[in-house]
Design a protein around this motif. Structure first.
Motif, short mmCIF file in Angstrom:
data_model
loop_
_atom_site.label_atom_id
_atom_site.label_comp_id
_atom_site.label_asym_id
_atom_site.label_seq_id
_atom_site.Cartn_x
_atom_site.Cartn_y
_atom_site.Cartn_z
N LEU A 129 0.84 -1.19 0.00
CA LEU A 129 0.00 0.00 0.00
C LEU A 129 0.88 1.25 0.00
N PRO A 130 0.35 2.41 -0.40
CA PRO A 130 1.17 3.63 -0.46
C PRO A 130 1.33 4.32 0.90
N GLU A 131 2.22 5.27 0.93
CA GLU A 131 2.40 6.13 2.10
C GLU A 131 1.09 6.90 2.35
N TYR A 132 0.78 7.11 3.63
CA TYR A 132 -0.40 7.89 4.04
C TYR A 132 -1.71 7.32 3.51
N TRP A 133 -1.73 6.02 3.21
CA TRP A 133 -2.95 5.48 2.61
C TRP A 133 -4.19 5.63 3.49
N PRO A 134 -4.08 5.56 4.83
CA PRO A 134 -5.33 5.66 5.63
C PRO A 134 -5.87 7.08 5.71
N ILE A 135 -4.99 8.10 5.53
CA ILE A 135 -5.47 9.48 5.67
C ILE A 135 -4.52 10.46 5.00
N MET A 136 -5.09 11.29 4.14
CA MET A 136 -4.41 12.48 3.62
C MET A 136 -5.29 13.64 4.05
N GLY A 137 -4.96 14.21 5.20
CA GLY A 137 -5.84 15.17 5.85
C GLY A 137 -5.85 16.54 5.19
N MET A 138 -6.76 17.38 5.63
CA MET A 138 -6.81 18.75 5.15
C MET A 138 -5.64 19.56 5.69
N SER A 139 -5.08 19.12 6.81
CA SER A 139 -3.86 19.73 7.35
C SER A 139 -2.96 18.61 7.87
N ASP A 140 -1.68 18.92 8.07
CA ASP A 140 -0.72 17.92 8.54
C ASP A 140 -1.11 17.34 9.89
N SER A 141 -1.79 18.15 10.70
CA SER A 141 -2.12 17.71 12.06
C SER A 141 -3.27 16.71 12.10
N ASP A 142 -4.01 16.56 11.01
CA ASP A 142 -5.15 15.64 11.01
C ASP A 142 -4.73 14.22 11.35
N LYS A 143 -3.59 13.80 10.85
CA LYS A 143 -3.15 12.42 11.09
C LYS A 143 -2.83 12.17 12.55
N VAL A 144 -2.49 13.22 13.28
CA VAL A 144 -2.18 13.06 14.71
C VAL A 144 -3.42 12.56 15.46
N ARG A 145 -4.59 13.04 15.08
CA ARG A 145 -5.84 12.66 15.74
C ARG A 145 -6.21 11.21 15.46
N HIS A 146 -5.65 10.63 14.42
CA HIS A 146 -5.96 9.25 14.07
C HIS A 146 -4.81 8.29 14.40
N ALA A 147 -3.83 8.77 15.15
CA ALA A 147 -2.69 7.92 15.49
C ALA A 147 -3.13 6.74 16.36
N GLU A 148 -2.56 5.58 16.07
CA GLU A 148 -2.88 4.36 16.81
C GLU A 148 -1.67 3.88 17.61
N ALA A 149 -1.93 3.23 18.72
CA ALA A 149 -0.87 2.53 19.44
C ALA A 149 -0.55 1.25 18.68
N GLU A 150 0.70 0.84 18.70
CA GLU A 150 1.08 -0.36 17.95
C GLU A 150 0.28 -1.56 18.44
N GLY A 151 -0.35 -2.26 17.49
CA GLY A 151 -1.09 -3.47 17.81
C GLY A 151 -2.58 -3.27 18.04
N ALA A 152 -3.06 -2.02 17.98
CA ALA A 152 -4.48 -1.78 18.26
C ALA A 152 -5.00 -0.63 17.43
N GLY A 153 -6.17 -0.83 16.84
CA GLY A 153 -6.80 0.26 16.11
C GLY A 153 -7.40 -0.21 14.80
N PRO A 154 -8.35 0.55 14.25
CA PRO A 154 -9.05 0.13 13.04
C PRO A 154 -8.15 0.01 11.81
N ILE A 155 -7.13 0.84 11.71
CA ILE A 155 -6.24 0.76 10.54
C ILE A 155 -5.45 -0.54 10.58
N GLN A 156 -4.88 -0.84 11.74
CA GLN A 156 -4.11 -2.08 11.86
C GLN A 156 -5.00 -3.31 11.76
N ASP A 157 -6.20 -3.22 12.31
CA ASP A 157 -7.14 -4.34 12.19
C ASP A 157 -7.47 -4.62 10.73
N CYS A 158 -7.63 -3.56 9.95
CA CYS A 158 -7.93 -3.70 8.53
C CYS A 158 -6.79 -4.41 7.81
#
Length: 265
Positions: free
Chosen positions: A39-68
């Motif tokens: 998959l490409p870089e930033y595939w789960p989110i290309m936010g409207m601002s750089d800080s958007d991805k911070v709100r979706h950060a996951e702990a290693e081993g847990a979260g919807p992106i890793q589950d997917c």
């Protein structure tokens, strides 16, 4: 031979939409016989601002992106190289830009945190990943059935010493979100150079199009062989490219031109 594939996306600010796109395109790649998919870089989110991805950060081993990603690897019985996703860094307001690798059983088996952070300032274009990303510190690779796979991300492509430090790889992967400006000038030539100098296959999975935030990424996901020939490419838009890793061809290149054995430094 092993069939590998790169997924190209035009990711949006909506994580759910991007997960759905990834599911569809990974299924397409697996349906075409791919045993390893990137998959490409930033595939789960290309936010409207750089800080958007911070709100979706996951702990290693847990979260919807890793589950997917785990579910996709397990469902299709493939090695899945999960582009990059934001992982919690421990530094307030910043994330790690991380590649996670899943085996065909859906187990996470390797991790690489992007080391080199992109900075660019020309005219109206300005990028500074260091504002929201903490750089990684360790080289990443893993052993696949066909040989070692080296892990790198986007801007890493400009630092050949990183690839030398990986050792002899059968395949190097480069998930990316190259800007259209820098991609047009340097993307293909750098990918081909890394393939030629390391005498291995290079699989690059890219973002490719105009995003909701106004950023235009270059696309041109591609597979390059150890002689530097582009075997498959997708210029823009969503889709999949696939091709074969020919182990006999790789061995033949290294035998006829044993440059890796001729290194002095």
């Amino acid at each position: 031979m092993t069939i590998v594939a790169a997924v190209q996306m035009v990711s949006t600010p909506q994580v759910g939409d991007n997960l759905a796109t990834a599911r569809r395109l990974v299924a397409q790649a697996a349906g075409e016989g791919a045993q390893l998919v990137a998959l490409p870089e930033y595939w789960p989110i290309m936010g409207m601002s750089d800080s958007d991805k911070v709100r979706h950060a996951e702990a290693e081993g847990a979260g919807p992106i890793q589950d997917c990603m785990a579910a996709l690897a397990r469902e299709h019985g493939i090695w899945l190289i999960g582009g990059t996703l934001p992982l919690v860094s421990g530094s307030e307001g910043k994330v790690l830009n991380t590649t996670l690798v899943y085996d065909p059983q859906g187990q996470a088996v390797s991790r690489y945190d992007k080391i080199h952070l992109f900075g660019f300032n020309k005219g109206s274009e300005s990028y500074d990943e260091a504002r929201t990303i903490v750089p990684g510190e360790a080289i990443g690779s893993f052993e696949a059935p066909f040989g070692r796979v080296g892990l790198s991300v986007c801007y890493d492509l400009r630092f050949p010493e990183l690839y030398r430090a990986m050792g002899e790889c059968a395949l190097i992967v480069v998930p990316a979100a190259f800007t259209h400006t820098t991609g047009l000038a340097h993307w293909e030539i750098l990918l081909r150079a890394r393939a030629i100098e390391n005498q291995c296959y290079v699989l690059a999975s890219a973002q490719g199009g105009l995003h909701a935030n106004g950023r235009r990424t270059f696309g041109h996901s591609m597979l390059v062989d150890p002689w530097g020939e582009v075997k498959a490419v997708l210029r823009e838009g969503e889709g999949v490219i696939a091709g074969a890793l020919d182990e006999a061809f790789l061995a033949g290149v290294r035998e006829s031109l044993p440059a890796l054995k001729h290194r002095k430094l």
